[in-house]
Design a protein around this motif. Structure first.
Motif, PDB file in Angstrom:
ATOM      1  N   TRP A 107       0.706  -1.100   0.152  1.00 53.06           N
ATOM      2  CA  TRP A 107      -0.028  -0.250  -0.348  1.00 53.06           C
ATOM      3  C   TRP A 107       0.893   0.865  -0.214  1.00 53.06           C
ATOM      4  CZ3 TRP A 107      -5.083  -0.336  -0.424  1.00 53.06           C
ATOM      5  CH2 TRP A 107      -6.253  -1.454   0.095  1.00 53.06           C
ATOM      6  N   ASP A 125      -3.470   6.075  -1.953  1.00 51.76           N
ATOM      7  CA  ASP A 125      -4.328   4.687  -1.755  1.00 51.76           C
ATOM      8  C   ASP A 125      -5.701   5.083  -1.266  1.00 51.76           C
ATOM      9  OD1 ASP A 125      -2.333   3.117  -3.894  1.00 51.76           O
ATOM     10  OD2 ASP A 125      -1.713   1.769  -2.339  1.00 51.76           O
ATOM     11  N   ILE A 155      -4.334   0.321   6.385  1.00 46.79           N
ATOM     12  CA  ILE A 155      -3.470   0.197   4.792  1.00 46.79           C
ATOM     13  C   ILE A 155      -1.750   0.122   6.061  1.00 46.79           C
ATOM     14  CG2 ILE A 155      -2.013   1.650   4.147  1.00 46.79           C
ATOM     15  CD1 ILE A 155      -4.639   3.656   2.423  1.00 46.79           C
ATOM     16  N   GLN A 189      -1.784  -2.899   7.163  1.00 46.62           N
ATOM     17  CA  GLN A 189      -1.236  -4.141   6.177  1.00 46.62           C
ATOM     18  C   GLN A 189      -0.288  -4.111   5.913  1.00 46.62           C
ATOM     19  OE1 GLN A 189      -3.657  -6.816   5.398  1.00 46.62           O
ATOM     20  NE2 GLN A 189      -4.877  -5.590   6.809  1.00 46.62           N
ATOM     21  N   ALA A 233      -2.395  -4.304  -1.906  1.00 48.71           N
ATOM     22  CA  ALA A 233      -3.305  -3.455  -2.877  1.00 48.71           C
ATOM     23  C   ALA A 233      -3.425  -3.881  -4.410  1.00 48.71           C
ATOM     24  CB  ALA A 233      -2.616  -1.946  -2.877  1.00 48.71           C
ATOM     25  N   LEU A 282      -6.299   1.865  -8.595  1.00 50.43           N
ATOM     26  CA  LEU A 282      -6.082   1.316  -7.633  1.00 50.43           C
ATOM     27  C   LEU A 282      -7.760   0.044  -8.312  1.00 50.43           C
ATOM     28  CD1 LEU A 282      -5.392   0.195  -4.707  1.00 50.43           C
ATOM     29  CD2 LEU A 282      -6.495   1.791  -3.775  1.00 50.43           C
ATOM     30  N   PHE A 299      -8.517  -4.544  -3.237  1.00 50.31           N
ATOM     31  CA  PHE A 299      -7.508  -5.610  -2.547  1.00 50.31           C
ATOM     32  C   PHE A 299      -7.586  -6.948  -2.567  1.00 50.31           C
ATOM     33  CE2 PHE A 299      -9.423  -4.972   1.503  1.00 50.31           C
ATOM     34  CZ  PHE A 299     -10.830  -6.696   1.914  1.00 50.31           C
TER      35      PHE A 299
END
Length: 177
Positions: A14, A18, A48, A51, A64, A71, A74
């Protein structure tokens, strides 16, 4: 950081930029139909950050998903340690969330197959699970196309939701290496 590539997709780490796009994806009622509700910007930023930290720790996360430079949402793998409240933990689950513009194009399945190959190959996982509410027929169809089979245990109440919540009941799918 590109982690996984397919002919038309990039699964990557990510980026700060994003956040606004992922926030917008999560505001669509179709996207959160089977989720407790839309995510706030603060929740998106925390997601984010989580992750990125998860990838640093386990070499997997909800990546992502990019297609044609945009984008799309996910797809990825998330480790749930033994201290997780999930009744079948420890485990690694595969999950996805895409903007509706990308539905029905085989993108979720393509990205998920690449993540399964990464999980069973690179990470040497023995099993990958997935779960959703019984009414989420689109996600269940993806799980079945991936070769996952519904667990015969009768499902479970999601520990993050009150038992009386309309989305509490979940079905569990499994796939062994």
């Amino acid at each position: 950081m590109d982690v996984i590539r397919t002919p038309r997709l990039v699964l990557r780490g990510w980026r700060r930029e994003d956040a606004p796009v992922f926030y917008a994806i999560n505001q669509d009622a179709r996207v959160h139909e089977f989720l407790p509700g839309p995510m706030s910007m603060e929740q998106v930023e925390a997601f984010i950050a989580f992750q990125l930290a998860l990838f640093a720790r386990t070499r997997a996360c909800y990546f992502a998903l990019e297609t044609e430079g945009a984008l799309a949402g996910f797809v990825g793998l998330k480790r749930h340690d033994a201290d997780s409240l999930l009744p079948f933990a420890p485990c690694t689950d595969i999950g996805w969330r895409l903007a509706p513009a990308y539905w029905g194009k085989g993108i979720a399945g393509e990205a998920a197959r690449a993540c399964l190959a990464y999980g069973f190959g690179e990470l040497q996982l023995e099993e990958i699970v997935s779960f959703t509410v019984p009414e989420n027929l689109r996600s269940r169809a993806v799980m079945e196309k991936l070769g996952m089979r519904e667990d015969t245990g009768g499902g479970f109440a999601h520990p993050a939701l009150p038992p009386e919540h309309r989305l509490s009941r979940h079905v569990l799918y499994r796939l062994r290496r």
